[in-house]
Design a protein around this motif. Structure first.
Motif, PDB file in Angstrom:
ATOM      1  N   ALA A 267       0.838  -1.199   0.000  1.00  0.00           N
ATOM      2  CA  ALA A 267       0.000   0.000   0.000  1.00  0.00           C
ATOM      3  C   ALA A 267       0.871   1.246   0.000  1.00  0.00           C
ATOM      4  O   ALA A 267       1.981   1.245   0.562  1.00  0.00           O
ATOM      5  N   ASP A 268       0.358   2.273  -0.652  1.00  0.00           N
ATOM      6  CA  ASP A 268       0.993   3.596  -0.614  1.00  0.00           C
ATOM      7  C   ASP A 268       2.461   3.562  -0.996  1.00  0.00           C
ATOM      8  O   ASP A 268       3.313   4.222  -0.380  1.00  0.00           O
ATOM      9  N   GLY A 269       2.780   2.766  -2.007  1.00  0.00           N
ATOM     10  CA  GLY A 269       4.130   2.766  -2.538  1.00  0.00           C
ATOM     11  C   GLY A 269       5.169   2.032  -1.724  1.00  0.00           C
ATOM     12  O   GLY A 269       6.369   2.209  -1.939  1.00  0.00           O
ATOM     13  N   GLU A 270       4.739   1.196  -0.801  1.00  0.00           N
ATOM     14  CA  GLU A 270       5.704   0.410  -0.049  1.00  0.00           C
ATOM     15  C   GLU A 270       5.122  -0.961   0.285  1.00  0.00           C
ATOM     16  O   GLU A 270       3.907  -1.179   0.246  1.00  0.00           O
ATOM     17  N   THR A 284       8.460  -9.029  -6.601  1.00  0.00           N
ATOM     18  CA  THR A 284       8.233  -8.758  -8.014  1.00  0.00           C
ATOM     19  C   THR A 284       6.889  -8.067  -8.169  1.00  0.00           C
ATOM     20  O   THR A 284       5.881  -8.526  -7.614  1.00  0.00           O
ATOM     21  N   ALA A 285       6.881  -6.953  -8.891  1.00  0.00           N
ATOM     22  CA  ALA A 285       5.644  -6.215  -9.145  1.00  0.00           C
ATOM     23  C   ALA A 285       5.160  -6.503 -10.562  1.00  0.00           C
ATOM     24  O   ALA A 285       5.949  -6.502 -11.513  1.00  0.00           O
ATOM     25  N   TYR A 286       3.875  -6.779 -10.667  1.00  0.00           N
ATOM     26  CA  TYR A 286       3.220  -6.990 -11.964  1.00  0.00           C
ATOM     27  C   TYR A 286       2.171  -5.901 -12.133  1.00  0.00           C
ATOM     28  O   TYR A 286       1.398  -5.631 -11.207  1.00  0.00           O
ATOM     29  N   ARG A 287       2.129  -5.313 -13.331  1.00  0.00           N
ATOM     30  CA  ARG A 287       1.207  -4.199 -13.566  1.00  0.00           C
ATOM     31  C   ARG A 287       0.535  -4.348 -14.924  1.00  0.00           C
ATOM     32  O   ARG A 287       1.167  -4.745 -15.913  1.00  0.00           O
ATOM     33  N   LEU A 288      -0.756  -4.054 -14.959  1.00  0.00           N
ATOM     34  CA  LEU A 288      -1.502  -3.994 -16.214  1.00  0.00           C
ATOM     35  C   LEU A 288      -1.706  -2.540 -16.596  1.00  0.00           C
ATOM     36  O   LEU A 288      -2.158  -1.736 -15.770  1.00  0.00           O
ATOM     37  N   ASP A 289      -1.350  -2.197 -17.831  1.00  0.00           N
ATOM     38  CA  ASP A 289      -1.609  -0.826 -18.277  1.00  0.00           C
ATOM     39  C   ASP A 289      -3.009  -0.724 -18.862  1.00  0.00           C
ATOM     40  O   ASP A 289      -3.791  -1.681 -18.840  1.00  0.00           O
ATOM     41  N   ARG A 290      -3.348   0.441 -19.414  1.00  0.00           N
ATOM     42  CA  ARG A 290      -4.710   0.670 -19.905  1.00  0.00           C
ATOM     43  C   ARG A 290      -5.060  -0.200 -21.094  1.00  0.00           C
ATOM     44  O   ARG A 290      -6.240  -0.398 -21.405  1.00  0.00           O
ATOM     45  N   ALA A 315       7.794   3.925  -7.775  1.00  0.00           N
ATOM     46  CA  ALA A 315       6.448   4.380  -8.119  1.00  0.00           C
ATOM     47  C   ALA A 315       6.027   3.926  -9.504  1.00  0.00           C
ATOM     48  O   ALA A 315       4.850   3.640  -9.760  1.00  0.00           O
ATOM     49  N   LYS A 316       6.967   3.829 -10.442  1.00  0.00           N
ATOM     50  CA  LYS A 316       6.630   3.403 -11.803  1.00  0.00           C
ATOM     51  C   LYS A 316       6.211   1.937 -11.844  1.00  0.00           C
ATOM     52  O   LYS A 316       5.440   1.534 -12.705  1.00  0.00           O
ATOM     53  N   ALA A 317       6.723   1.153 -10.907  1.00  0.00           N
ATOM     54  CA  ALA A 317       6.441  -0.276 -10.913  1.00  0.00           C
ATOM     55  C   ALA A 317       5.064  -0.614 -10.378  1.00  0.00           C
ATOM     56  O   ALA A 317       4.508  -1.668 -10.702  1.00  0.00           O
ATOM     57  N   VAL A 318       4.494   0.267  -9.562  1.00  0.00           N
ATOM     58  CA  VAL A 318       3.241  -0.079  -8.879  1.00  0.00           C
ATOM     59  C   VAL A 318       2.124   0.916  -9.157  1.00  0.00           C
ATOM     60  O   VAL A 318       1.137   0.954  -8.439  1.00  0.00           O
ATOM     61  N   LYS A 319       2.243   1.702 -10.210  1.00  0.00           N
ATOM     62  CA  LYS A 319       1.149   2.611 -10.533  1.00  0.00           C
ATOM     63  C   LYS A 319       0.026   1.844 -11.229  1.00  0.00           C
ATOM     64  O   LYS A 319       0.236   0.776 -11.814  1.00  0.00           O
ATOM     65  N   GLY A 320      -1.197   2.398 -11.161  1.00  0.00           N
ATOM     66  CA  GLY A 320      -2.320   1.746 -11.808  1.00  0.00           C
ATOM     67  C   GLY A 320      -2.685   0.434 -11.133  1.00  0.00           C
ATOM     68  O   GLY A 320      -2.518   0.255  -9.922  1.00  0.00           O
ATOM     69  N   GLU A 321      -3.203  -0.502 -11.927  1.00  0.00           N
ATOM     70  CA  GLU A 321      -3.585  -1.817 -11.402  1.00  0.00           C
ATOM     71  C   GLU A 321      -2.335  -2.673 -11.298  1.00  0.00           C
ATOM     72  O   GLU A 321      -1.814  -3.159 -12.292  1.00  0.00           O
ATOM     73  N   SER A 322      -1.835  -2.870 -10.093  1.00  0.00           N
ATOM     74  CA  SER A 322      -0.573  -3.582  -9.901  1.00  0.00           C
ATOM     75  C   SER A 322      -0.688  -4.561  -8.742  1.00  0.00           C
ATOM     76  O   SER A 322      -1.547  -4.439  -7.869  1.00  0.00           O
ATOM     77  N   LEU A 333       3.717 -15.290  -1.241  1.00  0.00           N
ATOM     78  CA  LEU A 333       2.531 -14.526  -0.919  1.00  0.00           C
ATOM     79  C   LEU A 333       2.247 -13.540  -2.045  1.00  0.00           C
ATOM     80  O   LEU A 333       3.172 -13.066  -2.719  1.00  0.00           O
ATOM     81  N   VAL A 334       0.973 -13.208  -2.224  1.00  0.00           N
ATOM     82  CA  VAL A 334       0.546 -12.305  -3.288  1.00  0.00           C
ATOM     83  C   VAL A 334      -0.409 -11.273  -2.704  1.00  0.00           C
ATOM     84  O   VAL A 334      -1.284 -11.610  -1.910  1.00  0.00           O
ATOM     85  N   GLU A 335      -0.256 -10.007  -3.121  1.00  0.00           N
ATOM     86  CA  GLU A 335      -1.159  -8.956  -2.687  1.00  0.00           C
ATOM     87  C   GLU A 335      -1.387  -7.970  -3.827  1.00  0.00           C
ATOM     88  O   GLU A 335      -0.474  -7.675  -4.595  1.00  0.00           O
ATOM     89  N   ALA A 336      -2.629  -7.475  -3.904  1.00  0.00           N
ATOM     90  CA  ALA A 336      -2.925  -6.366  -4.814  1.00  0.00           C
ATOM     91  C   ALA A 336      -2.465  -5.078  -4.164  1.00  0.00           C
ATOM     92  O   ALA A 336      -2.601  -4.900  -2.940  1.00  0.00           O
ATOM     93  N   MET A 337      -1.915  -4.175  -4.958  1.00  0.00           N
ATOM     94  CA  MET A 337      -1.426  -2.908  -4.423  1.00  0.00           C
ATOM     95  C   MET A 337      -2.600  -1.987  -4.134  1.00  0.00           C
ATOM     96  O   MET A 337      -3.408  -1.699  -5.014  1.00  0.00           O
ATOM     97  N   ALA A 338      -2.697  -1.551  -2.880  1.00  0.00           N
ATOM     98  CA  ALA A 338      -3.739  -0.588  -2.490  1.00  0.00           C
ATOM     99  C   ALA A 338      -3.189   0.834  -2.646  1.00  0.00           C
ATOM    100  O   ALA A 338      -2.059   1.108  -2.238  1.00  0.00           O
ATOM    101  N   HIS A 339      -3.986   1.679  -3.247  1.00  0.00           N
ATOM    102  CA  HIS A 339      -3.546   3.072  -3.470  1.00  0.00           C
ATOM    103  C   HIS A 339      -4.406   4.024  -2.653  1.00  0.00           C
ATOM    104  O   HIS A 339      -5.560   3.758  -2.365  1.00  0.00           O
TER     105      HIS A 339
END
Length: 339
Positions: A267-270, A284-290, A315-322, A333-339
């Motif tokens: 969450a919140d970039g950390e 490892t961060a996974y992100r889907l773009d638009r 910040a570039k690794a976890v922006k948007g849906e990540s 363990l796996v977690e969705a990034m909360a913004h």
């Protein structure tokens, strides 16, 4: 030989497999770990990626032979009365390295001593000995009862997953990735006509995001009628390595208190990570773009000491849906990034 008494037990454990960010993969292994004084012995060996000889995927005859060996009912496999305690998770070659120890009887007791890292027939205790581990003296009755229980019960784990979803191409890629790392996978749209005996072979069911709640409920009813307790996985995103990590976590049957990696928040970039013993952690961060294209970033790879840690993320690794995946040699363990 003098040595303080220690308690001896066994517990299910997992060597986390997975599809890595660079395209490599590592095999998933389920095994029975040794618990000494209430703590997995493997954790005392720092960041060692290894499994015990009591692996669930070896043929029953070999598994039984390993148990009899630890009971000293057969000749030692290595010179000087040494036995393999932990070995390479990818193969059985001693050249890859193994943790060995002398196992011997002292009256009714069993003694484990002179632990060492060994890569050939002879162990060099001065150069490669684990001088801070052991010797351990186990009460004979407790030791024998723990190992005998493996001979009377089934040690096999359900290492198959049922994949349910609408995107057949994605499910086919996911099934192929799971099979590569040693996890069986089957694809279906529903489980209505699947015989109960077949349903009992699954340890997890993974739903795609397009599967409706009504369809999910129907699948659950099928497993309930068959009397099968499985873990249900709601796929976070159509990203194969991410889904593999979710399924691996779902198949982990080891007690939570005996895992290396016990907490992940994002969450919140950390990231917040908690580990129970010194170990290497990879984030490892996974992100889907638009346009629903996948972007992968390795955001951390290092040794963490026991306790809770806060790790800043790019910040570039976890922006948007990540999404964030945390891996150690024995947990994922796996977690969705909360913004």
């Amino acid at each position: 030989m003098s040595a303080e008494y220690a308690t001896f037990g066994l517990a299910p454990a997992m060597r986390a497999g997975g599809v890595l960010a660079n395209g490599d993969f590592q095999i998933h292994r389920d095994f029975v770990d040794f618990v000494v004084d209430g703590r997995p012995l493997l954790f005392q060996l720092s960041d060692l990626d290894a499994v015990s000889p009591l692996a669930s995927d070896v043929p029953p005859a070999i598994f039984t032979a390993q148990v009899h060996s630890l009971l000293l009912e057969t000749e030692p496999p290595l010179p000087d009365g040494r036995y393999v305690i932990y070995g390479c998770p990818e193969c059985e070659d001693l050249a890859c390295g193994a943790v060995t120890a002398v196992i011997e009887r002292d009256g009714e007791d069993f003694l484990w001593r002179d632990f060492a890292w060994q890569t050939d027939e002879q162990a060099d205790l001065e150069l490669n000995g684990y001088h801070g581990i052991g010797p351990f003296r186990f009460h004979g009755t407790q030791y024998r009862e723990a190992l005998d229980s493996l001979l009377s019960g089934s040690v096999g784990t359900r290492r198959r997953v049922l994949l349910i979803g609408a995107r057949v191409a994605l499910l086919a890629k996911l099934a192929a990735a799971l099979r590569i790392i040693g996890i069986g996978a089957d694809i279906t749209r529903d489980a209505h006509d699947v015989p109960a005996d077949e349903l009992r072979g699954y340890g997890a069911v993974a739903f795609g995001r397009a599967v409706t709640e009504e369809e999910r409920a129907a699948v659950r009813r099928s497993f309930e009628r068959a009397g099968v307790d499985v873990t249900y996985v709601d796929g976070l995103a159509p990203i194969v390595p991410l889904l593999v990590a979710q399924i691996e976590h779902a198949l982990d049957r080891s007690p939570v208190e005996r895992r290396r990696l016990t907490r992940l928040v994002a969450a919140d970039g950390e990231a917040g990570v908690e580990v129970t013993s010194p170990c290497r952690v990879r984030l490892t961060a996974y992100r889907l773009d638009r346009l629903y294209r996948t972007h992968v970033h390795e955001v951390f790879d290092g040794i963490l000491e026991p306790g809770r840690h806060r790790i800043a993320l790019d910040a570039k690794a976890v922006k948007g849906e990540s999404f964030l995946v945390a891996r150690t040699s024995g947990s994922v363990l796996v977690e969705a990034m909360a913004h």
